[in-house]
Design an enzyme around this catalytic site. Structure first.
Site, mmCIF file in Angstrom:
data_model
loop_
_atom_site.group_PDB
_atom_site.id
_atom_site.type_symbol
_atom_site.label_atom_id
_atom_site.label_comp_id
_atom_site.label_asym_id
_atom_site.label_seq_id
_atom_site.Cartn_x
_atom_site.Cartn_y
_atom_site.Cartn_z
ATOM 1 N N THR A 66 0.844 -1.428 0.134
ATOM 2 C CA THR A 66 0.024 0.118 -0.010
ATOM 3 C C THR A 66 0.842 1.261 0.027
ATOM 4 O OG1 THR A 66 -0.065 -0.117 2.413
ATOM 5 C CG2 THR A 66 -1.879 -1.088 1.357
ATOM 6 N N GLN A 67 2.041 1.049 0.009
ATOM 7 C CA GLN A 67 3.227 2.300 0.226
ATOM 8 C C GLN A 67 3.732 2.841 -0.954
ATOM 9 O OE1 GLN A 67 5.531 1.959 3.643
ATOM 10 N NE2 GLN A 67 3.582 1.299 4.905
#
Lengths: 273, 254
Positions: free
Chosen positions: A39-40
């Site tokens: 998600t980064q």
């Protein structure tokens, strides 16, 4: 047979060796876990959003492309989201995070409409203004970055403030905010912002600018962005917010393109020599 | 032997369909000293009569400013009002922090309404023993809301709650038509007159026992006490003597 029922029916360690749990997550006996990372960083992304304030409102535009890396993957992604009759949000950066924020804004809109029912649809006094929305979104962005799980977007929030004056501000994945008479995110900050500033150098100039000129400047910038930004496309959305409400067009095509400059430039496109 | 079996908790109905605990809580409001609120097109005013436990003690606070745009006046248990006012202050601050906007009075009123209502529906809880008048200005203009221990909230043009408040309400009903167009000063005078009407024979309004709270469009909610209200107390009851039936006890206060 051993006396450990949990091992029954499994490959025997003394015959096959211990099970290699390398690929398993930690709670299934895998190696010490690293934090979640998928998600980064952004995956499917939208490019620039540009906006300009004029005397009675704001013009904002973004193209309809969502890229997967350098691949032009989706060509019908609408990156301008009207919130109510006073505010529009433009999203650059990760598209799935944009969709998350869009859902967040929908529930906020429902909440707003429940909590104080506006009997008169023409009465905009009690509507959440673009300024209120910007404060809220900036808090959301800052909260997520503080959780080390940022929403990978650059946002432009534009519309009218509580005094029905034009409002334009930005919030990004770090929760940084600032505002100016003209704003552009992503590549647009390099390519479009100088052109926007030529039309509107300061606050005073934006108060004198009329709607037609503002729209014209923004369309011109979208064209330049298409010429020079390799993650852009020739179909875009444009929205005008003023006291009459939001006027959103989502299927605009670039007009009067001129590629005459292209073959003069080394490194631009395919070179034959 | 047992007089009433249905007032032990607030979750049991009596066979007549009443919830006694809630009604008792409403009695607590009637024991509190009177507070009055009025709104005009431009302003919202709260006026309250303060009581002191004894001559040597200070007076119990009756008006609490919550945020820059509104405040409350209370009648009943001051300690319960403290809980509610702290909650309201938090909610107001939350609205300013997350949205950079002053909370709507209808919103904050319904939030304490919800809170009070759950107290009347859960075993082991008790209703709040306080009534509130919530007055101030938001994006939709000046407002006055009434809050009751049952969780009932209503928007009002003018309202009085507390001991002997019926007399104040009679005054407010009689002058109802004048409020909307009233100026700031007129509205304050009306509020003081209503408050005065509810006093018993041997009492009068003084700078020590009277509190005022005023909010207006483009004007922060401000509380006035002590010497600040001396001027209003002197002038409030002069012009009223001409009114058709201003009442009997019309001597001017010192």
């Amino acid at each position: 047979m051993n006396h450990n029922p949990q091992a029954w029916g499994r490959p025997r360690d003394d015959v096959y060796g211990a099970y290699n749990s390398q690929y398993l997550p930690q709670h299934h006996g895998g190696p010490s876990a690293h934090p979640t990372t998928h998600t980064q960083s952004p995956i499917v992304t939208g490019t620039s959003v540009i906006a300009i304030k004029y005397s009675t409102g704001v013009v904002i535009a973004a193209d309809n492309l969502a890229s997967y890396g350098s691949l032009a993957r989706f060509t019908d992604v609408k990156r301008l989201k009207p919130f109510n009759r006073k505010a529009v949000v433009g999203f650059g950066g990760d598209v799935s995070d944009m969709q998350y924020l869009d859902r967040l804004l929908s529930s906020l809109d429902v909440q707003e409409n429940y909590s104080h029912n506006n009997d008169d649809p023409e009465d905009t006094k009690a509507l959440m203004s673009a300024k209120n929305l910007h404060t809220y979104l900036a808090k959301v962005m800052y909260k997520r970055r503080s959780d080390f799980n940022p929403l990978w977007n650059s946002l432009l929030i534009c519309g009218l403030d509580e005094k029905n004056k034009p409002f334009l501000a930005t919030a990004d994945l770090l929760g940084t905010t600032y505002s100016a008479p003209t704003l552009a995110t992503g590549f647009g900050a390099h390519l479009a912002q100088p052109l926007l500033r030529k039309a509107v150098p300061d606050e005073e100039a934006s108060q004198k600018l009329d709607k037609e000129t503002a729209v014209e400047v923004v369309r011109e910038c979208m064209k330049v962005l298409f010429y020079r930004d390799a993650r852009s496309m020739n179909e875009y959305s444009i929205a005008v917010v003023d006291e009459k409400g939001v006027e959103l067009k989502e299927k605009e095509k670039l007009e009067n393109q001129s590629w005459a400059f292209a073959d003069q430039i080394r490194g631009y496109g395919t070179q034959t020599v | 032997m047992f007089r009433n079996n249905y007032d032990n908790d607030s979750v049991t109905f009596s066979p007549q369909g009443r919830i006694f605990q809630v009604e008792y809580a409403q009695e607590a409001v009637k024991q509190g000293s009177v507070v009055v609120g009025i709104v005009s097109k431009t302003h919202a005013v709260l006026a309250a009569l303060k009581r002191n436990a004894e001559e040597l003690s200070s007076y119990q606070k009756k008006i609490i400013p919550i945020d820059t745009h509104f405040g409350i006046a209370l009648a009943g248990l001051a300690s319960d009002a403290r809980v509610l006012s702290n909650f309201m202050k938090q909610q107001s601050l939350a609205s300013r922090l997350t949205y950079d906007r002053p909370i709507f009075l209808s919103e904050i009123t319904s939030r304490i309404g919800d809170r009070a209502q759950t107290n009347t529906q859960q075993y082991g809880k008790r209703p709040y023993g306080v009534g509130l008048l919530i007055a101030g200005v938001d994006a939709k203009g000046p407002h006055l809301f009434e809050f009751q221990p049952s969780g009932v909230t209503q928007e009002m043009i003018a309202c009085g709650i507390g001991a002997r408040s019926q007399m104040a309400r009679t005054y407010l009903e009689r002058n109802l038509d004048e409020f909307e167009g009233s100026s700031r000063e007129e509205l304050i005078k009306h509020a003081l007159c209503a408050l005065k009407d509810s006093l018993s024979q041997d009492k009068e309004l003084t700078i020590d026992n009277t509190s005022l709270g005023v909010g207006g469009i483009d004007e922060n909610f401000k509380m006035y006490e002590g010497q600040d209200i001396a001027g209003w107390l002197e002038t409030a009851f002069e012009s009223k003597a001409e009114g058709e039936e201003g009442g009997e006890g019309m001597e001017v206060d010192s």
